[in-house]
Each structure stands twice: as C-alpha cells, then as structure tokens.
Write an enzyme that holds these catalytic residues in place. Sequence first.
Site, PDB file in Angstrom:
ATOM      1  N   ARG A 239      39.553  35.972  45.444  1.00  0.00           N
ATOM      2  CA  ARG A 239      39.476  37.223  46.049  1.00  0.00           C
ATOM      3  C   ARG A 239      39.846  38.292  46.545  1.00  0.00           C
ATOM      4  O   ARG A 239      41.116  37.694  47.488  1.00  0.00           O
ATOM      5  CB  ARG A 239      37.766  36.993  47.444  1.00  0.00           C
ATOM      6  CG  ARG A 239      36.729  36.697  47.062  1.00  0.00           C
ATOM      7  CD  ARG A 239      36.347  37.045  46.003  1.00  0.00           C
ATOM      8  NE  ARG A 239      34.165  36.782  45.773  1.00  0.00           N
ATOM      9  CZ  ARG A 239      34.011  36.001  44.465  1.00  0.00           C
ATOM     10  NH1 ARG A 239      34.944  36.237  43.581  1.00  0.00           N
ATOM     11  NH2 ARG A 239      33.292  35.220  44.133  1.00  0.00           N
ATOM     12  N   GLU A 268      37.029  45.978  45.304  1.00  0.00           N
ATOM     13  CA  GLU A 268      36.914  46.474  44.114  1.00  0.00           C
ATOM     14  C   GLU A 268      35.538  47.668  43.804  1.00  0.00           C
ATOM     15  O   GLU A 268      34.900  47.390  44.013  1.00  0.00           O
ATOM     16  CB  GLU A 268      36.311  45.403  43.442  1.00  0.00           C
ATOM     17  CG  GLU A 268      37.093  44.315  43.238  1.00  0.00           C
ATOM     18  CD  GLU A 268      37.225  42.685  42.608  1.00  0.00           C
ATOM     19  OE1 GLU A 268      35.530  42.639  41.976  1.00  0.00           O
ATOM     20  OE2 GLU A 268      37.349  42.002  42.832  1.00  0.00           O
ATOM     21  N   HIS A 285      38.121  41.854  37.605  1.00  0.00           N
ATOM     22  CA  HIS A 285      37.720  40.907  37.428  1.00  0.00           C
ATOM     23  C   HIS A 285      37.378  40.185  36.875  1.00  0.00           C
ATOM     24  O   HIS A 285      35.627  40.272  36.498  1.00  0.00           O
ATOM     25  CB  HIS A 285      36.764  40.874  38.569  1.00  0.00           C
ATOM     26  CG  HIS A 285      36.111  39.957  39.532  1.00  0.00           C
ATOM     27  ND1 HIS A 285      35.590  40.408  40.882  1.00  0.00           N
ATOM     28  CD2 HIS A 285      36.019  38.812  39.415  1.00  0.00           C
ATOM     29  CE1 HIS A 285      35.553  38.964  42.059  1.00  0.00           C
ATOM     30  NE2 HIS A 285      35.395  38.244  40.603  1.00  0.00           N
TER      31      HIS A 285
END
Length: 326
Positions: A239, A268, A285
Amino acid sequence: MAKPKVFATHGLFEPARQILEESCDVEYWAQAERPPRPELMQRVKDKEGLVCLLTEKVSEELLRGAPNLRIAANVAVGFDNIDVAACTKRGVVATNTPGVLDETTADFAWTLMMAVARRLGEGEALARSGIWQGWNLDQLVGTDVWGKALGIVGFGRIGRAMARRASGFQMKVIYTDAVRAPEAVEKELKAEFREMNALLADSDFVSVHVPLLPETRGLFDASKFYRMKPTAFLINTSRGPVVNEAALVAVLEAGKIAGAGLDVYENEPFIHPGLRRANVVLAPHLASASLETRTKMACMAAQNVVALFSGQRPPNVLNPEVLQES
Ligand code: DGY
C-alpha cells in the site's frame, strides 16, 4: 421471497455476476470511472449488500446512510478502505479476498524488481523512440538480480510467494515480520529472519508486503532509507502510505538508494512528480491485474455475499463478532 438488493460498484466479470445473480437482485455501476461519492451513497442507501473496490471508502457516514446494509464485500485483500470497526458497530459484515492473488502479486513485484534493476523502462522508451543507434557495450547497463540478497518486509502469503521465486535466481532471502515464521517455513523457503534494520543494511532489493495498519503507515521514512545500501532498490506492491513518498523522493534525489519499483502510492491516483525519474519504475496499481486473478477476486466477493444471504458464514469475514452476535 424477494431477493436481497445488492449494489456492485463495478460490472465485475461474468462468472462473478452469475454467482451474485442466482440469489441477489443486483444493480451494477456500469461506467468506467469510479462512482462519485454522492452517487455511491445514493445507490447504496436501500441496499442490503455492497460489493465494492478499494477505491470506495466504506465509512461510518456511508453506513449511516445505508441502514439495511448487512454486508460490504471488498474485491481486494487489502481493506484499509473499509472502516471495519464502524461496520462491526452497525452489524455489517465486512469481507475481503485473501489467498487468490498471492502468486500474481508476487509475479508483479518480481516484474518491478527486474524492470528497475535492468532498466527496462528506459530501454523500452529508447527502443520505441526511433533514435536507437544500435548495441553498445555500456548502453543502459543495469544491475544483476540473480545472486543478490532479497529482503522481504512482511512474510505473509505474498512475501512467502516472493521468497519462493528467489531460489531460481540463486538469491539469498532474508525477511522481517512482526511474527517470526515457523522454522519449517524458513527451512522450506531458505529464508533467514532479520530485525528490520539488519535487513535494510543487508538487502540489495527490499520488497514490501505488509498491510496498511496504523503501525505500518509511514513505515518507510528517511531513517529506513538511510539504512539501505546506496546500491539497493525499494519495491512496493503493498500500500502506498506504507512509504513516505516525500522522503523517498529526497533519498532518490540525493542518490542514497539506487532506485525503486512502485505499484502503489500515498494518494492514489496522484503520483508524486519527484518519482518520475529514470531510476524509478512506476505502475498504476496493477499487481493483481491478471484476468484469472481479478476474476477469482470478484467471484470470491460474490461468494461472500451469497453465503451471508443464504444463512451461511461468508468464507472471508473480517469482523466475525458480527456473526456471533446475530
Ligand atoms: C488488494 O487486493 O489489496 C490489491 O491492492 C488489489 O489487488
């Protein structure tokens, strides 16, 4: 009897739709962009089930506006987008999708590691540019991956899948985790435990595989980067907020580490502009993004929903207390 109403914030994949539709009345978010917050709140307000992606925050506010909700099924293993405590307080079951994406995610961490070490991003850009002049002895020379030391931070399922891949590359595997792995696992994976600082000092590649928790937020800050070898690379597929991006940019600019391969970011989809450097490979991602794995993840979320509404225990419950109470 009327089927339970479910909102899915994505059209999902056909096999997952089939599972859901057998026993639920499903409304899908069909647009390519993620649903705007007010739209999400509106759609979920009369629903008993929610299938959501990690881009949707399942917050106290959302739960308050959806009094009939009984399950929030995340199509992701990470669940930092879900306020599990708020779900528990309101009797909403929260679920995730563990296990099905481990190998695919480890493959991608490996992809980033190879790409940054062997300068694939730069090489690809040159090959596409039309200005490549041909082979040269010192052109885009990178660094070997094989035979190096791989430091794995977080030795859960994905960290271990990462370790398994290392033997083919004759790498030395070291790991750190809050809990030391059983001896049999260390032996099988030829992995040695190290305290964090020792791991950072000894690794040529540091690959991060921890969940985002209060204690892992900002785990990689300047003090950690300064312990790494100046020739070492950071790989992050966990993460974004586990890494302090400003600190990472600063050490990259100062040449204190050799580079990074990143799939996840602090905020993000914003990516710190300082990360757009030749020695950083950036991906949006994608670590679990194979069709096989994403389909399995969607099916797993659907199975969690269907199980709850058919009176069974969903296989991947994050807050079992809710089921004990009912
Ligand atoms: C997850 O599942 O948590 C990933 O980040 C997306 O696959």
